[in-house]
Design an enzyme around this catalytic site. Structure first.
Site, PDB file in Angstrom:
ATOM      1  CD  GLU A   1      10.395   1.998   9.819  1.00 32.73           C
ATOM      2  OE1 GLU A   1       9.996   2.953   9.111  1.00 32.73           O
ATOM      3  OE2 GLU A   1      10.433   0.888   9.583  1.00 32.73           O
TER       4      GLU A   1
ATOM      5  CG  HIS B   1       0.295 -20.837   3.002  1.00 31.76           C
ATOM      6  ND1 HIS B   1      -0.668 -21.734   3.235  1.00 31.76           N
ATOM      7  CD2 HIS B   1       0.653 -20.220   4.028  1.00 31.76           C
ATOM      8  CE1 HIS B   1      -1.074 -21.564   4.524  1.00 31.76           C
ATOM      9  NE2 HIS B   1      -0.344 -20.700   5.030  1.00 31.76           N
TER      10      HIS B   1
ATOM     11  CE1 TYR C   1       1.318  -0.326   4.332  1.00 32.49           C
ATOM     12  CE2 TYR C   1       0.123   2.220   4.282  1.00 32.49           C
ATOM     13  CZ  TYR C   1       1.001   1.088   4.921  1.00 32.49           C
ATOM     14  OH  TYR C   1       1.612   1.560   6.061  1.00 32.49           O
TER      15      TYR C   1
ATOM     16  CE  LYS D   1       3.328   3.364   3.387  1.00 37.48           C
ATOM     17  NZ  LYS D   1       3.598   3.235   4.542  1.00 37.48           N
TER      18      LYS D   1
ATOM     19  NE  ARG E   1      -5.925 -19.647   4.309  1.00 39.27           N
ATOM     20  CZ  ARG E   1      -5.170 -20.382   4.732  1.00 39.27           C
ATOM     21  NH1 ARG E   1      -5.112 -21.601   4.268  1.00 39.27           N
ATOM     22  NH2 ARG E   1      -4.426 -20.041   5.498  1.00 39.27           N
TER      23      ARG E   1
ATOM     24  CG  LEU F   1       8.896   2.768   4.306  1.00 42.13           C
ATOM     25  CD1 LEU F   1       8.245   1.474   3.395  1.00 42.13           C
ATOM     26  CD2 LEU F   1       7.346   3.499   4.771  1.00 42.13           C
TER      27      LEU F   1
ATOM     28  NE  ARG G   1       7.088   3.981   0.192  1.00 39.46           N
ATOM     29  CZ  ARG G   1       7.012   4.993   1.334  1.00 39.46           C
ATOM     30  NH1 ARG G   1       7.765   5.361   1.863  1.00 39.46           N
ATOM     31  NH2 ARG G   1       5.691   5.497   1.360  1.00 39.46           N
TER      32      ARG G   1
HETATM   33  N1  PDD Z   1       3.236   5.372   7.197  1.00 37.44           N
HETATM   34  N2  PDD Z   1       7.862   3.946   8.532  1.00 37.44           N
HETATM   35  C1  PDD Z   1       6.753   3.378   8.570  1.00 37.44           C
HETATM   36  C2  PDD Z   1       6.831   1.983   9.122  1.00 37.44           C
HETATM   37  C3  PDD Z   1       5.570   3.824   7.802  1.00 37.44           C
HETATM   38  O1  PDD Z   1       4.487   3.228   7.770  1.00 37.44           O
HETATM   39  C4  PDD Z   1       5.611   5.119   7.303  1.00 37.44           C
HETATM   40  C5  PDD Z   1       4.320   5.526   6.532  1.00 37.44           C
HETATM   41  C6  PDD Z   1       6.810   5.992   7.400  1.00 37.44           C
HETATM   42  C7  PDD Z   1       6.926   7.350   6.794  1.00 37.44           C
HETATM   43  O2  PDD Z   1       7.050   7.167   5.545  1.00 37.44           O
HETATM   44  P1  PDD Z   1       6.598   8.221   4.374  1.00 37.44           P
HETATM   45  O3  PDD Z   1       7.338   9.466   4.846  1.00 37.44           O
HETATM   46  O4  PDD Z   1       6.788   7.827   3.095  1.00 37.44           O
HETATM   47  O5  PDD Z   1       5.080   8.392   4.695  1.00 37.44           O
HETATM   48  C8  PDD Z   1       8.015   5.312   7.941  1.00 37.44           C
HETATM   49  C9  PDD Z   1       2.178   5.779   6.619  1.00 37.44           C
HETATM   50  C10 PDD Z   1       1.799   7.305   6.616  1.00 37.44           C
HETATM   51  C11 PDD Z   1       1.036   4.979   6.892  1.00 37.44           C
HETATM   52  O6  PDD Z   1       1.016   3.598   7.142  1.00 37.44           O
HETATM   53  O7  PDD Z   1      -0.434   5.369   6.838  1.00 37.44           O
END
Ligand code: PDD
Length: 296
Positions: free
Chosen positions: A183, A106, A33, A151, A104, A207, A52
């Protein structure tokens, strides 16, 4: 009036959208996402987000499909902003792609299936009060897997971490792998140590945040010393400043960690300057500097 969403080629009211129970996103969390900001109908750093997403799809070994072409996804997002009357002001754009619908098992479906594409838009209120006054965070162990650069929609460790932060009266959980600050649950973490702006390097443990890259480039352009080097948890109490970056955060100074004051207990000068410059860039709605597409 129900908002209009996009689901696999169709624009329809959200309360009429139906996800198949055999969707691999629903069954396995098999998808990726993006959360993007839009201002006055322009996607902020849209190209970097879509790049990304493509890297995420490749990382999950998705087959190439026209439905997930970046240009097509970008026009879907812009169309949704129009349909939902969000061409003025701040909006949040959510985009999700799953491997699609299959009985379903895996392993990947035997025959190629069409990926499920979901996109939605909502009005967004930037967290100005927190940006101005700072906020509290907690630390907790990072319980995620070893590909945090992807992500994916598998967000349970992030959900639990954020919930623990909320229960502690904090806005974010700063995640630690043993003693290494990786993070936040949905943000990247920066600290100012000895006058140097530090953040975790771009490895698979974090991320590669779009906002992180912009803030790093703004810090560099402002002549601040910058180092992409992991922060040790033992360094946190010594930090002059700590701040978070992210799409829904912009930049929020952290003034308390685990109940202990950070620096002066007020947003520091580096965070305030970088926030101001970041907001100015966004207001200009001009494309951010081309630092984002760094090849490895
Ligand atoms: N999340 N680290 C993680 C684990 C994240 O999920 C996000 C963003 C960031 C920041 O990345 P960016 O600057 O590209 O938004 C860092 C989004 C906002 C979310 O999950 O809604």
């Amino acid at each position: 009036m129900s908002r209009i969403i996009h689901l696999s080629g169709e624009y329809l009211p959200s309360n009429e959208a139906r996800i198949d129970v055999d969707d691999r996103g629903f069954l396995f969390g098999d998808g990726v996402y993006e959360a993007m900001r839009a201002l006055d109908g322009t996607l902020i750093e849209g190209d970097a987000h879509l790049l990304r997403l493509q890297r995420g799809l490749a990382g999950l070994e998705f087959q190439l499909h026209p439905a997930v072409d970046s240009a097509a996804l970008s026009s879907t997002c812009l169309r949704l902003l129009e349909l939902n009357d969000l061409k003025e002001g701040h909006a949040l754009v959510y985009l999700q792609v799953t491997r699609g619908v299959a009985q379903r098992s895996h392993h990947f479906p035997n025959d190629p299936v069409q990926p499920t594409v979901y996109a939605s838009t909502t009005r967004f209120t930037p967290p100005r009060e927190l940006q101005e006054n700072g906020a509290a965070a907690i630390t907790q162990q990072d319980q995620r897997w070893k590909r945090c650069d992807l992500k994916t929609i598998n967000l349970l460790p992030n959900v639990l971490a954020k919930q623990h932060a909320r229960e502690a009266g904090a806005i974010e959980a700063i995640l630690l792998r043993d003693r290494v600050v990786t993070e936040g649950s949905h943000t990247n973490v920066f600290a100012v140590l000895g006058g140097v702006v530090r953040t975790h390097p771009r490895t698979a443990e974090i991320l590669h945040g779009v906002t992180r890259e912009v803030v790093l480039s703004l810090a560099g352009a402002a002549g601040l010393p910058v180092e992409e080097r992991a922060i040790d948890a033992l360094e946190l109490p010594l930090a002059e400043e700590v701040f978070l970056t992210g799409t829904t955060t912009d930049l929020i100074p952290i003034t308390r960690i685990d109940g202990r004051q950070v620096g002066s207990g007020r947003p520091g000068p580096f965070a305030r300057m970088l926030l101001e410059r970041y907001l100015a860039l966004m207001r200009d709605a001009a494309p951010f500097p081309q630092v984002l597409v760094r090849s490895r």
